[in-house]
Design a protein around this motif. Structure first.
Motif, PDB file in Angstrom:
ATOM      1  N   ARG A 215      34.821  27.765  43.156  1.00  9.88           N
ATOM      2  CA  ARG A 215      35.117  28.438  41.880  1.00  9.88           C
ATOM      3  C   ARG A 215      34.203  29.624  41.600  1.00  9.88           C
ATOM      4  O   ARG A 215      34.602  30.576  40.922  1.00  9.88           O
ATOM      5  CB  ARG A 215      35.042  27.429  40.727  1.00  9.88           C
ATOM      6  N   ALA A 216      32.986  29.586  42.134  1.00  7.03           N
ATOM      7  CA  ALA A 216      32.048  30.687  41.896  1.00  7.03           C
ATOM      8  C   ALA A 216      32.485  31.969  42.600  1.00  7.03           C
ATOM      9  O   ALA A 216      32.013  33.061  42.259  1.00  7.03           O
ATOM     10  CB  ALA A 216      30.649  30.295  42.361  1.00  7.03           C
ATOM     11  N   THR A 217      33.408  31.857  43.573  1.00  7.11           N
ATOM     12  CA  THR A 217      33.842  33.037  44.322  1.00  7.11           C
ATOM     13  C   THR A 217      35.183  33.583  43.825  1.00  7.11           C
ATOM     14  O   THR A 217      35.669  34.592  44.348  1.00  7.11           O
ATOM     15  CB  THR A 217      33.979  32.710  45.823  1.00  7.11           C
ATOM     16  N   PHE A 218      35.783  32.947  42.835  1.00  5.71           N
ATOM     17  CA  PHE A 218      37.085  33.384  42.324  1.00  5.71           C
ATOM     18  C   PHE A 218      36.958  34.772  41.717  1.00  5.71           C
ATOM     19  O   PHE A 218      36.093  35.027  40.872  1.00  5.71           O
ATOM     20  CB  PHE A 218      37.570  32.397  41.265  1.00  5.71           C
ATOM     21  N   ALA A 219      37.795  35.707  42.176  1.00  5.61           N
ATOM     22  CA  ALA A 219      37.650  37.095  41.735  1.00  5.61           C
ATOM     23  C   ALA A 219      38.991  37.810  41.724  1.00  5.61           C
ATOM     24  O   ALA A 219      39.904  37.465  42.478  1.00  5.61           O
ATOM     25  CB  ALA A 219      36.693  37.835  42.671  1.00  5.61           C
ATOM     26  N   CYS A 220      39.080  38.808  40.863  1.00  5.06           N
ATOM     27  CA  CYS A 220      40.232  39.709  40.846  1.00  5.06           C
ATOM     28  C   CYS A 220      40.099  40.646  42.044  1.00  5.06           C
ATOM     29  O   CYS A 220      39.018  41.188  42.295  1.00  5.06           O
ATOM     30  CB  CYS A 220      40.266  40.491  39.537  1.00  5.06           C
ATOM     31  N   THR A 221      41.174  40.835  42.768  1.00  2.00           N
ATOM     32  CA  THR A 221      41.114  41.655  43.978  1.00  2.00           C
ATOM     33  C   THR A 221      40.896  43.138  43.690  1.00  2.00           C
ATOM     34  O   THR A 221      40.519  43.888  44.586  1.00  2.00           O
ATOM     35  CB  THR A 221      42.417  41.502  44.794  1.00  2.00           C
ATOM     36  N   CYS A 222      41.129  43.546  42.456  1.00  2.00           N
ATOM     37  CA  CYS A 222      40.996  44.982  42.140  1.00  2.00           C
ATOM     38  C   CYS A 222      40.015  45.234  40.993  1.00  2.00           C
ATOM     39  O   CYS A 222      40.161  46.197  40.249  1.00  2.00           O
ATOM     40  CB  CYS A 222      42.367  45.576  41.818  1.00  2.00           C
ATOM     41  N   TRP A 223      38.989  44.403  40.869  1.00  2.00           N
ATOM     42  CA  TRP A 223      38.073  44.537  39.734  1.00  2.00           C
ATOM     43  C   TRP A 223      37.354  45.893  39.723  1.00  2.00           C
ATOM     44  O   TRP A 223      37.113  46.472  38.664  1.00  2.00           O
ATOM     45  CB  TRP A 223      37.062  43.392  39.713  1.00  2.00           C
ATOM     46  N   GLN A 224      37.033  46.394  40.926  1.00  2.00           N
ATOM     47  CA  GLN A 224      36.346  47.688  40.987  1.00  2.00           C
ATOM     48  C   GLN A 224      37.258  48.827  40.530  1.00  2.00           C
ATOM     49  O   GLN A 224      36.826  49.720  39.798  1.00  2.00           O
ATOM     50  CB  GLN A 224      35.857  47.941  42.409  1.00  2.00           C
ATOM     51  N   VAL A 225      38.506  48.777  40.954  1.00  2.00           N
ATOM     52  CA  VAL A 225      39.472  49.805  40.563  1.00  2.00           C
ATOM     53  C   VAL A 225      39.695  49.764  39.054  1.00  2.00           C
ATOM     54  O   VAL A 225      39.821  50.802  38.398  1.00  2.00           O
ATOM     55  CB  VAL A 225      40.809  49.603  41.307  1.00  2.00           C
ATOM     56  N   ILE A 226      39.732  48.563  38.494  1.00  2.00           N
ATOM     57  CA  ILE A 226      39.906  48.408  37.049  1.00  2.00           C
ATOM     58  C   ILE A 226      38.785  49.130  36.300  1.00  2.00           C
ATOM     59  O   ILE A 226      39.014  49.839  35.316  1.00  2.00           O
ATOM     60  CB  ILE A 226      39.946  46.917  36.662  1.00  2.00           C
ATOM     61  N   ASN A 227      37.563  48.962  36.781  1.00  2.80           N
ATOM     62  CA  ASN A 227      36.432  49.649  36.154  1.00  2.80           C
ATOM     63  C   ASN A 227      36.529  51.161  36.321  1.00  2.80           C
ATOM     64  O   ASN A 227      36.288  51.934  35.379  1.00  2.80           O
ATOM     65  CB  ASN A 227      35.117  49.149  36.758  1.00  2.80           C
ATOM     66  N   ASN A 228      36.892  51.595  37.528  1.00  7.11           N
ATOM     67  CA  ASN A 228      36.982  53.030  37.802  1.00  7.11           C
ATOM     68  C   ASN A 228      38.107  53.712  37.030  1.00  7.11           C
ATOM     69  O   ASN A 228      38.025  54.907  36.717  1.00  7.11           O
ATOM     70  CB  ASN A 228      37.179  53.267  39.303  1.00  7.11           C
ATOM     71  N   LYS A 229      39.145  52.956  36.720  1.00  8.68           N
ATOM     72  CA  LYS A 229      40.310  53.510  36.017  1.00  8.68           C
ATOM     73  C   LYS A 229      40.296  53.193  34.526  1.00  8.68           C
ATOM     74  O   LYS A 229      41.282  53.422  33.826  1.00  8.68           O
ATOM     75  CB  LYS A 229      41.604  52.971  36.635  1.00  8.68           C
ATOM     76  N   GLY A 230      39.192  52.675  34.058  1.00  9.67           N
ATOM     77  CA  GLY A 230      39.097  52.357  32.632  1.00  9.67           C
ATOM     78  C   GLY A 230      40.080  51.290  32.197  1.00  9.67           C
ATOM     79  O   GLY A 230      40.550  51.278  31.054  1.00  9.67           O
ATOM     80  N   GLY A 231      40.392  50.387  33.102  1.00  5.56           N
ATOM     81  CA  GLY A 231      41.298  49.292  32.777  1.00  5.56           C
ATOM     82  C   GLY A 231      42.768  49.639  32.943  1.00  5.56           C
ATOM     83  O   GLY A 231      43.626  48.784  32.768  1.00  5.56           O
ATOM     84  N   ARG A 232      43.067  50.884  33.267  1.00  4.59           N
ATOM     85  CA  ARG A 232      44.472  51.319  33.379  1.00  4.59           C
ATOM     86  C   ARG A 232      45.017  51.002  34.771  1.00  4.59           C
ATOM     87  O   ARG A 232      45.295  51.882  35.587  1.00  4.59           O
ATOM     88  CB  ARG A 232      44.572  52.814  33.077  1.00  4.59           C
ATOM     89  N   VAL A 233      45.161  49.713  35.035  1.00 10.97           N
ATOM     90  CA  VAL A 233      45.638  49.239  36.339  1.00 10.97           C
ATOM     91  C   VAL A 233      46.675  48.141  36.114  1.00 10.97           C
ATOM     92  O   VAL A 233      46.511  47.311  35.208  1.00 10.97           O
ATOM     93  CB  VAL A 233      44.464  48.677  37.177  1.00 10.97           C
ATOM     94  N   GLU A 234      47.725  48.157  36.893  1.00 15.09           N
ATOM     95  CA  GLU A 234      48.740  47.119  36.818  1.00 15.09           C
ATOM     96  C   GLU A 234      48.820  46.383  38.153  1.00 15.09           C
ATOM     97  O   GLU A 234      48.690  46.989  39.214  1.00 15.09           O
ATOM     98  CB  GLU A 234      50.112  47.714  36.484  1.00 15.09           C
ATOM     99  N   ILE A 235      49.025  45.062  38.100  1.00 10.08           N
ATOM    100  CA  ILE A 235      49.227  44.266  39.307  1.00 10.08           C
ATOM    101  C   ILE A 235      50.738  44.078  39.469  1.00 10.08           C
ATOM    102  O   ILE A 235      51.381  43.476  38.608  1.00 10.08           O
ATOM    103  CB  ILE A 235      48.531  42.893  39.196  1.00 10.08           C
ATOM    104  N   PRO A 236      51.326  44.613  40.527  1.00 11.54           N
ATOM    105  CA  PRO A 236      52.775  44.516  40.710  1.00 11.54           C
ATOM    106  C   PRO A 236      53.201  43.120  41.181  1.00 11.54           C
ATOM    107  O   PRO A 236      52.509  42.482  41.968  1.00 11.54           O
ATOM    108  CB  PRO A 236      53.065  45.556  41.781  1.00 11.54           C
ATOM    109  N   PHE A 237      54.344  42.673  40.692  1.00 19.22           N
ATOM    110  CA  PHE A 237      54.902  41.391  41.132  1.00 19.22           C
ATOM    111  C   PHE A 237      56.188  41.601  41.924  1.00 19.22           C
ATOM    112  O   PHE A 237      56.848  40.646  42.297  1.00 19.22           O
ATOM    113  CB  PHE A 237      55.169  40.496  39.924  1.00 19.22           C
ATOM    114  N   TYR A 238      56.536  42.855  42.137  1.00 25.08           N
ATOM    115  CA  TYR A 238      57.769  43.155  42.858  1.00 25.08           C
ATOM    116  C   TYR A 238      57.580  44.365  43.752  1.00 25.08           C
ATOM    117  O   TYR A 238      56.867  45.300  43.396  1.00 25.08           O
ATOM    118  CB  TYR A 238      58.916  43.435  41.872  1.00 25.08           C
ATOM    119  N   LYS A 239      58.214  44.322  44.908  1.00 26.04           N
ATOM    120  CA  LYS A 239      58.184  45.458  45.834  1.00 26.04           C
ATOM    121  C   LYS A 239      59.596  45.955  46.060  1.00 26.04           C
ATOM    122  O   LYS A 239      60.530  45.170  46.090  1.00 26.04           O
ATOM    123  CB  LYS A 239      57.582  45.029  47.189  1.00 26.04           C
TER     124      LYS A 239
END
Length: 239
Positions: A215-239
C-alpha cells in the motif's frame, strides 16, 4: 453474471448481483414486465464491452463461472474471446480477463509481443524477467505454483485506470486449461509472464492487485504531469 441477455442457447447463468449472461431462448414477458421495460432506459453498451470495466463494478468482485464444455467452441464464447483480443490490442495490454469486458466467465488472454521491449529499459526488462509470449487464450484456466520464490515489481491494471503499485508474485507457474477450440493447453510460465497469469487469474476469482499490493507504493501514474499541468489532466477510459 455480466454477459447480459445474449439469448443464445438453452442455458442461463446468473449471479448474486442480478446481472445476467442469459443463454436462453426468448421467454414470454408479463404485461407488467413489458410496461416496465418500455419506460426503463435501455443501456447503450452491453457486454462484452470494448472498454475495460472499472473497480466498483460488481463483475470485478464476483467469482467467474466455468464455461460449460459444450459451449467452449460456440459462436457466443468466440464473441467474448474475439472482444477480449480486440481490447487487448486496442489498449496495448499484456493480459485481459473476461470480467474486464463485463463477462463473468473463466477466460483469460495473455500476450507479450516483441514491441513491448521498446517500452522498457534493458535493465528493467532483465530485472523483471520479461520475455516475449505469443497471444494465447485460455478457457477454464487452472494455475499451479511451481516456484514459490517471491518477487516484488510494479503492476498496473486497466480496471484500476491511472494507478500502479508494487505487488509480490510467485516466480513460476503451470497454467492449464482449454484453447479456443476446446483442446487441452499446458503452459509453463516464469518471470513476468507468470506474473501476468497470476494477475489475470485473480480477476477470475474476484480479486484485484490492490488487494495484495504494498500500500505504501500505491501511486497515480501521472502525478508529475498533474503537477506540471496545474491539475489540468484527464485519465482516458476509452481509446
Amino acid at each position: 453474471m455480466a454477459l447480459q441477455k445474449l439469448n443464445i442457447v438453452s442455458k442461463t447463468f446468473s449471479n448474486v448481483n442480478g446481472r445476467l449472461f442469459s443463454l436462453s431462448t426468448t421467454v414470454a414477458k408479463t404485461f407488467r414486465e413489458k410496461y416496465r421495460d418500455f419506460w426503463t432506459p435501455k443501456p447503450r453498451f452491453v457486454p462484452p464491452y470494448e472498454h475495460f470495466t472499472q473497480v466498483g463494478d460488481p463483475v470485478l468482485r464476483t467469482e467467474a463461472a466455468l464455461v460449460p464444455q459444450e459451449l467452449v467452441d460456440s459462436k457466443e464464447v468466440r464473441l467474448v474471446t474475439d472482444r477480449m483480443i480486440k481490447i487487448l490490442h486496442k489498449y496495448d495490454c499484456v493480459g485481459v480477463a473476461a470480467p474486464q469486458v463485463g463477462v463473468s466467465l473463466r477466460i483469460i488472454a495473455l500476450e507479450f509481443h516483441e514491441g513491448k521491449k521498446e517500452q522498457f529499459s534493458e535493465a528493467v526488462y532483465k530485472a523483471r524477467k520479461m520475455s516475449t509470449f505469443p497471444l494465447t487464450v485460455v478457457i477454464n484456466p487452472v494455475l499451479k505454483v511451481t516456484d514459490y520464490s517471491l518477487h516484488k515489481h510494479p503492476e498496473g491494471c486497466m480496471s484500476v485506470r491511472g494507478f500502479t503499485a508494487e505487488v509480490e508474485r510467485y516466480d513460476s507457474v503451470l497454467l492449464t486449461g482449454l484453447d479456443r477450440k476446446g483442446a487441452p493447453l499446458e503452459l509453463k510460465l516464469n518471470g513476468w509472464n507468470a506474473r501476468i497469469a497470476q494477475h489475470e487469474m485473480d480477476h477470475l476469482n474476484g480479486k484485484l492487485y490492490i488487494d495484495t499490493m504494498d500500500r505504501a507504493t500505491f501511486a497515480c501514474t501521472c502525478w508529475q504531469v498533474i503537477n506540471n499541468k496545474g491539475g489540468r489532466v484527464e485519465i482516458p477510459f476509452y481509446k
